[in-house]
Every structure is written in structure tokens, then in C-alpha cells.
Design a protein around this motif. Sequence first.
Motif, mmCIF file in Angstrom:
data_model
loop_
_atom_site.group_PDB
_atom_site.id
_atom_site.type_symbol
_atom_site.label_atom_id
_atom_site.label_comp_id
_atom_site.label_asym_id
_atom_site.label_seq_id
_atom_site.Cartn_x
_atom_site.Cartn_y
_atom_site.Cartn_z
ATOM 1 N N UNK A 34 0.845 -1.194 0.000
ATOM 2 C CA UNK A 34 0.000 0.000 0.000
ATOM 3 C C UNK A 34 0.881 1.246 0.000
ATOM 4 N N UNK A 35 0.300 2.360 -0.346
ATOM 5 C CA UNK A 35 1.009 3.647 -0.345
ATOM 6 C C UNK A 35 1.494 3.942 1.080
ATOM 7 N N UNK A 36 2.780 4.277 1.264
ATOM 8 C CA UNK A 36 3.295 4.543 2.610
ATOM 9 C C UNK A 36 2.882 5.946 3.088
ATOM 10 N N UNK A 37 1.700 6.059 3.688
ATOM 11 C CA UNK A 37 1.178 7.351 4.123
ATOM 12 C C UNK A 37 2.030 8.041 5.187
ATOM 13 N N UNK A 38 2.665 7.315 6.131
ATOM 14 C CA UNK A 38 3.530 8.021 7.084
ATOM 15 C C UNK A 38 4.666 8.781 6.394
ATOM 16 N N UNK A 39 5.226 8.200 5.355
ATOM 17 C CA UNK A 39 6.306 8.866 4.609
ATOM 18 C C UNK A 39 5.759 10.092 3.880
ATOM 19 N N UNK A 40 4.578 9.943 3.277
ATOM 20 C CA UNK A 40 3.965 11.067 2.555
ATOM 21 C C UNK A 40 3.694 12.234 3.507
ATOM 22 N N UNK A 41 3.099 11.964 4.660
ATOM 23 C CA UNK A 41 2.754 13.055 5.573
ATOM 24 C C UNK A 41 3.970 13.637 6.279
ATOM 25 N N UNK A 42 5.042 12.886 6.393
ATOM 26 C CA UNK A 42 6.295 13.462 6.895
ATOM 27 C C UNK A 42 6.815 14.478 5.874
ATOM 28 N N UNK A 43 6.708 14.134 4.603
ATOM 29 C CA UNK A 43 7.090 15.072 3.545
ATOM 30 C C UNK A 43 6.185 16.299 3.510
ATOM 31 N N UNK A 44 4.898 16.106 3.768
ATOM 32 C CA UNK A 44 3.963 17.239 3.801
ATOM 33 C C UNK A 44 4.272 18.178 4.961
ATOM 34 N N UNK A 45 4.676 17.612 6.099
ATOM 35 C CA UNK A 45 5.058 18.447 7.240
ATOM 36 C C UNK A 45 6.230 19.342 6.855
ATOM 37 N N UNK A 46 7.212 18.775 6.168
ATOM 38 C CA UNK A 46 8.354 19.571 5.709
ATOM 39 C C UNK A 46 7.920 20.591 4.667
ATOM 40 N N UNK A 47 7.048 20.178 3.752
ATOM 41 C CA UNK A 47 6.548 21.065 2.693
ATOM 42 C C UNK A 47 5.831 22.282 3.283
ATOM 43 N N UNK A 48 4.997 22.063 4.285
ATOM 44 C CA UNK A 48 4.266 23.170 4.917
ATOM 45 C C UNK A 48 5.237 24.090 5.642
ATOM 46 N N UNK A 49 6.219 23.521 6.328
ATOM 47 C CA UNK A 49 7.197 24.332 7.049
ATOM 48 C C UNK A 49 8.074 25.159 6.138
ATOM 49 N N UNK A 50 8.482 24.570 5.026
ATOM 50 C CA UNK A 50 9.368 25.276 4.100
ATOM 51 C C UNK A 50 8.608 26.193 3.151
ATOM 52 N N UNK A 51 7.310 25.978 3.006
ATOM 53 C CA UNK A 51 6.512 26.740 2.048
ATOM 54 C C UNK A 51 5.990 28.061 2.552
ATOM 55 N N UNK A 52 6.374 28.453 3.768
ATOM 56 C CA UNK A 52 5.964 29.741 4.311
ATOM 57 C C UNK A 52 4.432 29.860 4.385
ATOM 58 N N UNK A 53 3.774 28.819 4.893
ATOM 59 C CA UNK A 53 2.319 28.793 5.018
ATOM 60 C C UNK A 53 1.888 29.200 6.421
ATOM 61 N N UNK A 54 0.654 29.674 6.518
ATOM 62 C CA UNK A 54 -0.027 29.884 7.791
ATOM 63 C C UNK A 54 -1.213 28.933 7.816
ATOM 64 N N UNK A 55 -1.540 28.421 8.984
ATOM 65 C CA UNK A 55 -2.656 27.503 9.137
ATOM 66 C C UNK A 55 -3.716 28.172 10.017
ATOM 67 N N UNK A 56 -4.926 28.293 9.477
ATOM 68 C CA UNK A 56 -6.035 28.826 10.268
ATOM 69 C C UNK A 56 -6.848 27.637 10.757
ATOM 70 N N UNK A 57 -6.740 27.361 12.054
ATOM 71 C CA UNK A 57 -7.377 26.182 12.642
ATOM 72 C C UNK A 57 -8.638 26.604 13.385
ATOM 73 N N UNK A 58 -9.754 25.959 13.026
ATOM 74 C CA UNK A 58 -11.024 26.174 13.706
ATOM 75 C C UNK A 58 -11.445 24.869 14.349
ATOM 76 N N UNK A 59 -11.657 24.916 15.659
ATOM 77 C CA UNK A 59 -12.040 23.728 16.416
ATOM 78 C C UNK A 59 -13.451 23.922 16.943
ATOM 79 N N UNK A 60 -14.307 22.933 16.697
ATOM 80 C CA UNK A 60 -15.674 22.940 17.231
ATOM 81 C C UNK A 60 -15.855 21.681 18.062
ATOM 82 N N UNK A 61 -16.158 21.861 19.349
ATOM 83 C CA UNK A 61 -16.379 20.735 20.249
ATOM 84 C C UNK A 61 -17.759 20.888 20.869
ATOM 85 N N UNK A 62 -18.667 19.994 20.508
ATOM 86 C CA UNK A 62 -20.039 20.017 21.004
ATOM 87 C C UNK A 62 -20.678 21.405 20.886
ATOM 88 N N UNK A 63 -20.462 22.065 19.758
ATOM 89 C CA UNK A 63 -21.090 23.357 19.496
ATOM 90 C C UNK A 63 -20.252 24.565 19.867
#
Length: 193
Positions: A34-63
Motif C-alpha cells: 500500500x502507499x506509505x502514508x507516514x512517509x507522505x505526511x512526513x514530507x507534507x510536514x516539511x513542505x508546509x514548514x518550508x513553504x511559508x504557510x499559515x494555518x487557520x485552525x477552527x475547532x468545534x467541540x459540542x457546538x
Amino acid sequence: MKNYRYVTVLLTILGCIACNTDNKQGTSSKDNKYEPLPVYFKGERSHIGEGNYMLRKTVALNGQTDTTLISGTDSSAVQDLLKPFAIDLNKPSLRDEYDTSSLYDPFSGRKSVIYKSKGKQTFPSEITMDLDKNSNIQQVNIHSYTSNMIYEFRQDLSYQRNKSMRIATYQKIAFLTPKQLEINVAILPKTGI
């Protein structure tokens, strides 16, 4: 007598090397079913860090809702967000527990790959990946479901490269109030804020 000691020490060392139980198996893509997803997401973590991105996180817990901004260079926060996606289907316990099917679009060269669980209670129950014409993963959707007389758990994960991620979880334990958690993350270029 001295030669006997040297020979014994030498044979003991060689025996320990030969019987080393910590032999690591190769993790090349040809060894993986199967596709090695841990390797892919490790690369994505590096990609996001090196790509000068901002993450807008919205959390909803029971409303209740809360929104925060996270820098893409905050590697521990990005790792925590991507951790639920890094599921390794190549573990020996999951090796033959999934059926694989794929859909190919001959016009665009895009391909969808679906891993569907053969059993009812396998975690996750289904993974769908969309790949571009160069076989690079562009989107991953993961669905998990477990249910019995006492407990019910559903989780839907969605990741779109350079766009967003979503984690939606529902949990119900008998005689207790159900809990719903939804995390939506928009992946934004730093200049776009």
C-alpha cells in the motif's frame, strides 16, 4: 588457555551479530503493498514548514467554536495536526486486510486509489487517495467506524494538499452524552493573510 578465551569471545560477538533481532526490513516502495502514508505526511510536514504557510485552525467541540492561527514553521503543531493521517497499512497486522481498487481518468491522467477494509472493525475502514498525472498524492480521505453495544466511534479525515485538512470525530459511549469534535484547517500562503 588464553587462545580458548579469545576464540570464545570472538564467537560470542559473531553470534550476537548473526542473531541480531533488530534487523530492519527495507521500506522501499517496491516492498510496500500500500502507499506509505507516514512517509507522505512526513514530507507534507516539511513542505508546509518550508513553504511559508499559515494555518487557520477552527475547532468545534459540542457546538463551542474557537479559531487560531498557526505558523507553518511550528513543526510540532503541524506534526500534531497531520498525525491522525499517517496510518501505516503496511504494518504486518494490516498487510492483507484491505482490498485495493483504482479509477483512472485517461483524459487528465488523474487516478483515484481506494483501500477498503475486508473486515467490519478494521481501523481505518476506507482510505481514498487522488493522484495527479505524475502519481503525486493531491488528496487523502480516511474513514473509520467502530460500533458495538456499548461504544460507537466515527472519524472522517480529509487532506487536500496546499488547501485544507479536516478531522471530524463522533464518539458515543452507552449512557453518556455523545461527543462531536471537528477541526478544520485552512492552509494559506503567508502573504494571503
